[in-house]
Design a protein around this motif. Sequence first.
Motif, short mmCIF file in Angstrom:
data_model
loop_
_atom_site.label_atom_id
_atom_site.label_comp_id
_atom_site.label_asym_id
_atom_site.label_seq_id
_atom_site.Cartn_x
_atom_site.Cartn_y
_atom_site.Cartn_z
N ASN A 366 0.84 -1.16 0.10
CA ASN A 366 -0.07 -0.26 -0.05
C ASN A 366 0.83 1.11 -0.01
O ASN A 366 2.04 1.18 0.44
N LYS A 367 0.25 2.29 -0.32
CA LYS A 367 1.10 3.73 -0.47
C LYS A 367 1.54 3.99 0.85
O LYS A 367 0.83 3.71 1.93
N GLY A 368 2.60 4.94 0.63
CA GLY A 368 3.10 5.53 2.25
C GLY A 368 4.41 5.60 2.24
O GLY A 368 5.25 4.62 1.75
N ASP A 369 4.91 6.48 3.07
CA ASP A 369 6.45 6.60 3.12
C ASP A 369 6.74 5.35 3.96
O ASP A 369 6.00 4.85 4.90
N ILE A 370 8.09 5.17 3.98
CA ILE A 370 8.77 4.01 4.77
C ILE A 370 9.92 4.59 5.86
O ILE A 370 10.78 5.15 5.28
N LEU A 371 9.58 4.51 6.89
CA LEU A 371 10.65 5.33 7.83
C LEU A 371 11.30 4.25 8.38
O LEU A 371 10.69 3.59 8.92
N VAL A 372 12.60 4.32 8.28
CA VAL A 372 13.59 3.48 8.88
C VAL A 372 14.43 4.28 9.68
O VAL A 372 14.66 5.66 9.86
N TYR A 373 15.44 3.51 10.51
CA TYR A 373 16.56 4.41 11.42
C TYR A 373 17.66 3.86 11.00
O TYR A 373 18.03 2.73 11.29
N ASN A 374 18.39 4.69 10.27
CA ASN A 374 19.72 4.36 9.57
C ASN A 374 19.49 3.72 8.14
O ASN A 374 19.68 2.62 8.07
N LEU A 375 19.21 4.83 7.14
CA LEU A 375 18.70 4.29 5.98
C LEU A 375 19.65 3.43 5.00
O LEU A 375 19.31 2.47 4.46
N THR A 376 20.98 3.61 5.30
CA THR A 376 21.90 3.11 4.84
C THR A 376 21.90 1.41 4.78
O THR A 376 22.34 0.66 3.73
N PHE A 377 21.59 1.18 6.22
CA PHE A 377 21.47 -0.31 6.26
C PHE A 377 20.38 -1.09 5.55
O PHE A 377 20.61 -1.87 4.84
N LEU A 406 14.68 8.19 9.96
CA LEU A 406 14.48 9.01 11.02
C LEU A 406 15.48 9.29 11.91
O LEU A 406 15.48 10.12 12.82
N MET A 407 16.63 8.79 11.74
CA MET A 407 17.99 9.07 12.12
C MET A 407 18.52 10.43 12.01
O MET A 407 19.06 11.12 12.89
N LEU A 408 18.06 11.20 10.96
CA LEU A 408 18.54 12.47 10.42
C LEU A 408 18.38 13.49 11.16
O LEU A 408 19.47 14.30 11.58
N PRO A 409 17.00 13.53 12.06
CA PRO A 409 17.14 14.85 12.93
C PRO A 409 18.48 14.96 14.09
O PRO A 409 18.70 16.06 14.64
N PHE A 410 18.60 13.52 14.66
CA PHE A 410 19.46 13.55 15.68
C PHE A 410 20.88 13.40 15.18
O PHE A 410 21.78 14.06 15.65
N GLN A 411 21.22 12.83 13.90
CA GLN A 411 22.27 12.98 13.46
C GLN A 411 22.88 14.26 12.97
O GLN A 411 24.12 14.74 13.02
N ASP A 412 21.90 15.19 12.52
CA ASP A 412 22.25 16.57 12.08
C ASP A 412 21.91 17.38 13.19
O ASP A 412 21.87 18.74 12.69
N LEU A 413 21.94 17.22 14.21
CA LEU A 413 21.86 17.97 15.60
C LEU A 413 20.81 18.98 15.35
O LEU A 413 20.77 20.06 15.88
N LEU A 414 19.61 18.66 14.92
CA LEU A 414 18.17 19.05 14.86
C LEU A 414 17.57 19.17 16.20
O LEU A 414 16.68 19.85 16.63
#
Length: 496
Positions: A366-377, A406-414
Amino acid sequence: MNFIPKHILSKSTFIRSSQCLKSLHLYKNHYNLRDTISLSQQALFTSGTDIGLLAQGIFPGGVDASPADRFRFQESVSRTIELIQNGTEIIYEAAFQFDGVLAAIDIMVKKNEKWYAYEVKSASKVSGTYILDAALQYYVITKSGLRLENISIIHLNTSYIRKGELELRKLFKATSVLEEVISKQELINTKIEQAKITLADSMEPPVKIGKHCFEPYSCDFMGHCWKNVPQGSIFELAGMHKSDLFEMYESGITTIKEIPEDFPLKKLQKLQAEYFNKNEVFIDHQGIDNFLASINYPVYFMDFETFMPAVPMFEDTSPFQHIPFQYSLHYKKDRTSEVTHKDFIAQTGSNPSNAFILNLLSDTQNKGDILVYNLTFEKSVLKKLKTLFPEFELQIDERISRMKDLMLPFQDLLYYHPNMKGSHSIKNVLPALVPELKYDELTINNGNNASAAFEMLQKETDSIKIAEIREALHTYCKLDTYAMVRILEVLEGRIK
């Protein structure tokens, strides 16, 4: 046969002493202070033993000289001497002892009246520690009176791809380390004497904590040696070299609060120190708003688990290849809707990759974003599956195009919370943002242990243990994706 006294030092305790003499003292005199061995560490030990036995097949027909138990190694030494004298040409687990130092070696081979020694390692390459290990073996063997023509380390060949039955001579590589080993003989003698002096002294060596606590291995007495390091210590600073941290520690700066204002720190370290001292949360509101604006509901929260068998279990796989066996999916239709959950854990006995990708594609159609934590893996796992199953290439590419990190806000110091201790790992972010959710109370509480547990299942026959392990895997992976649900809710401002 002459009486052989009990050894003072073994190969393993020698390597321990080379890392830290205090660790050697504690191991011999205060074993009860040793940290608990994790599931993944125990799996590594077991794998090493199994791989050593498997490698014997490269030189079939040998005689096993190993002792009946670990308290009877002198019998193994006597047995080795006897086998050599009787003309045995292949010996497994041969043991030698010289001047109180014991060294066993995985395989000894006599060819054209010359002896060749082989030590087997469950690794893909030869490390400096393995060479030091082999140097001790060479020292003890040759000092015992046996000349070695060569000494080699047998390790795994990651280029090998299994086709049918294992081909041991392709699976393993033998690398001669004779030249390096000979060059270290004086060093070995010095280190042996240092270890013996330590063992003869009842006092604990005055060794301070340092880089040696982590190199080449994390010490299993850190719980004892680091017990006086306070919470909020400088060792929680992110991205700083250990040598710099210990230089600060030796200068008397032990906590973040004690760091002088003019001390040179990187951006993350400055932010971490500032908000640790304020005991406040840092939020880049505009940055968070921009990130949230990029998330389009409905949203899948997805996490994978993989395992990496050292010896390939399945057709067309290689040593240490990541093989996905489990996923968890939480799903929200919109910000205010209830969350639903689906997951998959593969059965044992065959390569789980096919069942994994079939189920994943079905559960994310089904449609929808797929959120992961550490996209690279997750992306790397899916790209590998795309090469294995080209018939699913378009569907896999479509899933990858929907994935966001979802890791980006924390990795990028947001967003930074002092309790994250300078880390953007979900294991640190979750308890900082959602304190009631914790990993440390779980039976399986990290990816390494999950990987080890699934590999254990391949040989487990007890139905109760199988059910317990599968339930523990289910609970762990489910928390990973539920953690993402709750973390996103914090960012969205629904939980204050």
